[in-house]
Design an enzyme around this catalytic site. Structure first.
Site, PDB file in Angstrom:
ATOM      1  N   HIS A 138      -1.169 -20.856   0.582  1.00  0.00           N
ATOM      2  CA  HIS A 138      -0.504 -20.161   0.421  1.00  0.00           C
ATOM      3  C   HIS A 138       0.341 -19.732  -0.427  1.00  0.00           C
ATOM      4  O   HIS A 138       0.743 -18.342  -0.255  1.00  0.00           O
ATOM      5  CB  HIS A 138       0.781 -20.700   2.207  1.00  0.00           C
ATOM      6  CG  HIS A 138       0.139 -20.477   2.940  1.00  0.00           C
ATOM      7  ND1 HIS A 138      -0.989 -21.120   3.463  1.00  0.00           N
ATOM      8  CD2 HIS A 138       0.053 -20.179   4.181  1.00  0.00           C
ATOM      9  CE1 HIS A 138      -1.326 -20.909   5.042  1.00  0.00           C
ATOM     10  NE2 HIS A 138      -0.507 -20.504   5.066  1.00  0.00           N
ATOM     11  N   ARG A 163      -8.207 -20.486  -0.281  1.00  0.00           N
ATOM     12  CA  ARG A 163      -7.057 -20.391   0.268  1.00  0.00           C
ATOM     13  C   ARG A 163      -5.926 -21.458   0.250  1.00  0.00           C
ATOM     14  O   ARG A 163      -6.289 -22.283   0.170  1.00  0.00           O
ATOM     15  CB  ARG A 163      -7.544 -20.112   1.348  1.00  0.00           C
ATOM     16  CG  ARG A 163      -5.920 -19.310   2.782  1.00  0.00           C
ATOM     17  CD  ARG A 163      -7.379 -18.925   3.935  1.00  0.00           C
ATOM     18  NE  ARG A 163      -6.037 -18.747   4.837  1.00  0.00           N
ATOM     19  CZ  ARG A 163      -5.105 -20.325   5.615  1.00  0.00           C
ATOM     20  NH1 ARG A 163      -5.980 -21.401   4.900  1.00  0.00           N
ATOM     21  NH2 ARG A 163      -4.489 -19.245   6.565  1.00  0.00           N
ATOM     22  N   GLU A 204      12.314   2.554  14.521  1.00  0.00           N
ATOM     23  CA  GLU A 204      11.331   3.997  13.448  1.00  0.00           C
ATOM     24  C   GLU A 204       9.706   3.528  14.410  1.00  0.00           C
ATOM     25  O   GLU A 204       9.751   3.092  15.484  1.00  0.00           O
ATOM     26  CB  GLU A 204      10.998   3.393  11.964  1.00  0.00           C
ATOM     27  CG  GLU A 204      10.261   2.524  11.762  1.00  0.00           C
ATOM     28  CD  GLU A 204       9.964   2.180  10.717  1.00  0.00           C
ATOM     29  OE1 GLU A 204       9.887   2.879  10.003  1.00  0.00           O
ATOM     30  OE2 GLU A 204      10.246   1.129  10.227  1.00  0.00           O
ATOM     31  N   ARG A 207       7.821   4.423  -4.815  1.00  0.00           N
ATOM     32  CA  ARG A 207       7.971   3.004  -3.857  1.00  0.00           C
ATOM     33  C   ARG A 207       6.998   1.966  -4.102  1.00  0.00           C
ATOM     34  O   ARG A 207       7.203   0.485  -3.760  1.00  0.00           O
ATOM     35  CB  ARG A 207       7.652   3.697  -2.179  1.00  0.00           C
ATOM     36  CG  ARG A 207       7.645   2.822  -1.034  1.00  0.00           C
ATOM     37  CD  ARG A 207       8.034   3.532  -0.198  1.00  0.00           C
ATOM     38  NE  ARG A 207       6.366   4.290   0.000  1.00  0.00           N
ATOM     39  CZ  ARG A 207       6.454   5.046   1.702  1.00  0.00           C
ATOM     40  NH1 ARG A 207       7.879   5.455   2.101  1.00  0.00           N
ATOM     41  NH2 ARG A 207       5.413   5.466   2.003  1.00  0.00           N
ATOM     42  N   TYR A 240       0.420  -0.958   0.235  1.00  0.00           N
ATOM     43  CA  TYR A 240       0.135   0.203  -0.015  1.00  0.00           C
ATOM     44  C   TYR A 240       0.846   1.037   0.289  1.00  0.00           C
ATOM     45  O   TYR A 240       2.153   1.011   0.227  1.00  0.00           O
ATOM     46  CB  TYR A 240      -1.137  -0.274   1.425  1.00  0.00           C
ATOM     47  CG  TYR A 240      -0.502  -0.013   2.435  1.00  0.00           C
ATOM     48  CD1 TYR A 240       0.449  -0.156   3.462  1.00  0.00           C
ATOM     49  CD2 TYR A 240      -0.586   1.599   3.003  1.00  0.00           C
ATOM     50  CE1 TYR A 240       1.489  -0.323   4.598  1.00  0.00           C
ATOM     51  CE2 TYR A 240      -0.297   1.976   4.075  1.00  0.00           C
ATOM     52  CZ  TYR A 240       0.886   1.262   4.827  1.00  0.00           C
ATOM     53  OH  TYR A 240       1.564   0.946   6.047  1.00  0.00           O
ATOM     54  N   LEU A 282      10.722   1.550   7.202  1.00  0.00           N
ATOM     55  CA  LEU A 282      10.718   1.874   5.528  1.00  0.00           C
ATOM     56  C   LEU A 282      11.223   3.696   5.288  1.00  0.00           C
ATOM     57  O   LEU A 282      11.721   4.665   6.595  1.00  0.00           O
ATOM     58  CB  LEU A 282       9.214   2.222   5.873  1.00  0.00           C
ATOM     59  CG  LEU A 282       8.788   2.475   4.595  1.00  0.00           C
ATOM     60  CD1 LEU A 282       8.206   1.491   3.565  1.00  0.00           C
ATOM     61  CD2 LEU A 282       6.810   3.181   5.011  1.00  0.00           C
ATOM     62  N   LYS A 324       6.177  -1.581   1.779  1.00  0.00           N
ATOM     63  CA  LYS A 324       5.557  -1.104   2.616  1.00  0.00           C
ATOM     64  C   LYS A 324       4.090  -1.969   2.488  1.00  0.00           C
ATOM     65  O   LYS A 324       3.323  -2.131   1.726  1.00  0.00           O
ATOM     66  CB  LYS A 324       5.294   0.478   2.146  1.00  0.00           C
ATOM     67  CG  LYS A 324       4.103   1.292   3.237  1.00  0.00           C
ATOM     68  CD  LYS A 324       3.910   2.326   2.581  1.00  0.00           C
ATOM     69  CE  LYS A 324       3.017   3.366   3.564  1.00  0.00           C
ATOM     70  NZ  LYS A 324       3.375   3.196   4.790  1.00  0.00           N
TER      71      LYS A 324
HETATM   72  N1  PDD Z   1       2.677   4.980   7.393  1.00  0.00           N
HETATM   73  N2  PDD Z   1       8.012   4.004   8.897  1.00  0.00           N
HETATM   74  C1  PDD Z   1       6.094   3.050   8.941  1.00  0.00           C
HETATM   75  C2  PDD Z   1       6.690   1.931   9.809  1.00  0.00           C
HETATM   76  C3  PDD Z   1       5.483   3.852   8.104  1.00  0.00           C
HETATM   77  O1  PDD Z   1       4.112   2.935   8.597  1.00  0.00           O
HETATM   78  C4  PDD Z   1       5.291   4.801   7.583  1.00  0.00           C
HETATM   79  C5  PDD Z   1       4.072   5.410   6.465  1.00  0.00           C
HETATM   80  C6  PDD Z   1       6.778   5.627   7.246  1.00  0.00           C
HETATM   81  C7  PDD Z   1       6.970   6.679   6.367  1.00  0.00           C
HETATM   82  O2  PDD Z   1       6.583   7.123   5.425  1.00  0.00           O
HETATM   83  P1  PDD Z   1       6.830   8.136   4.133  1.00  0.00           P
HETATM   84  O3  PDD Z   1       6.782   8.869   4.952  1.00  0.00           O
HETATM   85  O4  PDD Z   1       6.499   7.810   3.408  1.00  0.00           O
HETATM   86  O5  PDD Z   1       4.698   8.615   4.643  1.00  0.00           O
HETATM   87  C8  PDD Z   1       7.569   4.808   7.993  1.00  0.00           C
HETATM   88  C9  PDD Z   1       1.596   5.323   6.207  1.00  0.00           C
HETATM   89  C10 PDD Z   1       1.678   7.230   6.725  1.00  0.00           C
HETATM   90  C11 PDD Z   1       0.767   4.779   7.105  1.00  0.00           C
HETATM   91  O6  PDD Z   1       0.825   3.408   7.141  1.00  0.00           O
HETATM   92  O7  PDD Z   1      -0.592   5.483   7.333  1.00  0.00           O
END
Ligand code: PDD
Length: 285
Positions: A102, A100, A182, A52, A33, A207, A149
């Site tokens: 895996h 379903r 993070e 990304r 996503y 990320l 992501k």
């Molecule tokens: N999340 N690290 C994680 C684990 C994240 O889920 C996100 C963003 C970031 C920052 O990434 P960016 O600057 O590209 O938004 C770092 C989004 C906003 C979410 O899951 O809603």
């Protein structure tokens, strides 16, 4: 006005926007996503988010179901149809619907694409930034590829919930060496005692945030010292300032970590300046 979502080629009222129960996103979190900020009805840093997204798809081996240009059209259409001035756009692509099992479906199925958008309350966001937020630390128990992501966010969900239950806004993951990786949905930063802005290098343990990438440009332009290196929770407790970055939070000052006050307990001058300058360096289109 009722909300409109895009689901597999159709723009639908929210109530009719549905995905099958055997979609692999629902069954296995087998999908990726992106979340993109919307300002004055326009997507912020869309090319970086799309790049990304493409990388995430390649890493999890989902064939891109449409071109980036077409996806851009859909996102802008959803933003327009929902009359979003200030808010977020969300896109999710899963491996698709199959019985379903895996392993990947044979024959291959068409990936599912969902796009939504919603309004955010700008005044509330600015008030949050003016006051700063509290975060708690939690053990980083995620898999080894959080640079992708994916929609598999259960550890992030549980971390955020733990924060809420402790009266904080966010959680910072800490690895087995005591170093901050993070936030649960944002990148983590400190201003060290030396005055350098410090954030963890974008390896497989975090990320590579789009806001993080933009902020590196802002930091350079402001003539601030940058250190891309891991920092410990102990160093964060003693930092002059702390903040998080993400598409939805931009630069959001952190004024306490695990109940310990950071700096003088108010948003620091560096975080405040970086937030103010951010959109001069982000790409709007
Ligand atoms: N999340 N690290 C994680 C684990 C994240 O889920 C996100 C963003 C970031 C920052 O990434 P960016 O600057 O590209 O938004 C770092 C989004 C906003 C979410 O899951 O809603």
């Amino acid at each position: 006005m009722s909300r409109i979502a895009y689901v597999n080629g159709r723009y639908l009222p929210f109530g009719d926007a549905k995905i099958h129960i055997e979609d692999r996103g629902y069954q296995f979190a087998d999908g990726v996503y992106e979340v993109c900020e919307v300002r004055e009805g326009r997507l912020v840093d869309a090319p970086r988010h799309f790049a990304r997204l493409m990388r995430s798809l390649v890493e999890v081996r989902i064939r891109p179901p449409m071109s980036l240009a077409a996806l851009g059209v859909v996102l802008r259409e959803v933003v327009a149809k929902n009359r979003i001035g200030y808010g977020i756009a969300y896109v999710q692509i899963t491996r698709g619907m199959a019985r379903r099992d895996h392993a990947f479906p044979i024959p291959e199925v068409v990936p599912s694409v969902v796009v939504t958008a919603r309004v955010l309350n700008k005044a509330r966001r600015e008030a949050l930034a003016a006051n700063g937020i509290g975060v708690i630390s939690v053990a980083d128990n995620r898999w080894g590829r959080v640079d992708i992501k994916t929609i598999g966010l259960l550890p992030n969900v549980l971390a955020r919930q733990a924060a809420v239950e402790q009266g904080a806004r966010d959680a910072w993951f800490v690895d087995k060496d005591g170093q901050v990786t993070e936030g649960a949905s944002a990148n983590a930063w400190i201003v060290a005692a030396s005055g350098s802005v410090v954030t963890r290098p974008a390896d497989h343990a975090i990320l590579r945030g789009v806001a993080r990438t933009v902020l590196l440009d802002v930091i350079k332009a402001q003539g601030l010292l940058l250190e891309e290196r891991p920092f410990t929770l102990q160093e964060a407790y003693a930092a002059r300032e702390a903040f998080v970055t993400s598409a939805t939070q931009i630069v959001l000052p952190v004024v306490s970590i695990d109940g310990r006050t950071i700096g003088d307990g108010k948003p620091g001058p560096i975080a405040t300046a970086l937030r103010r300058e951010f959109h001069r360096y982000a790409e709007v289109g």
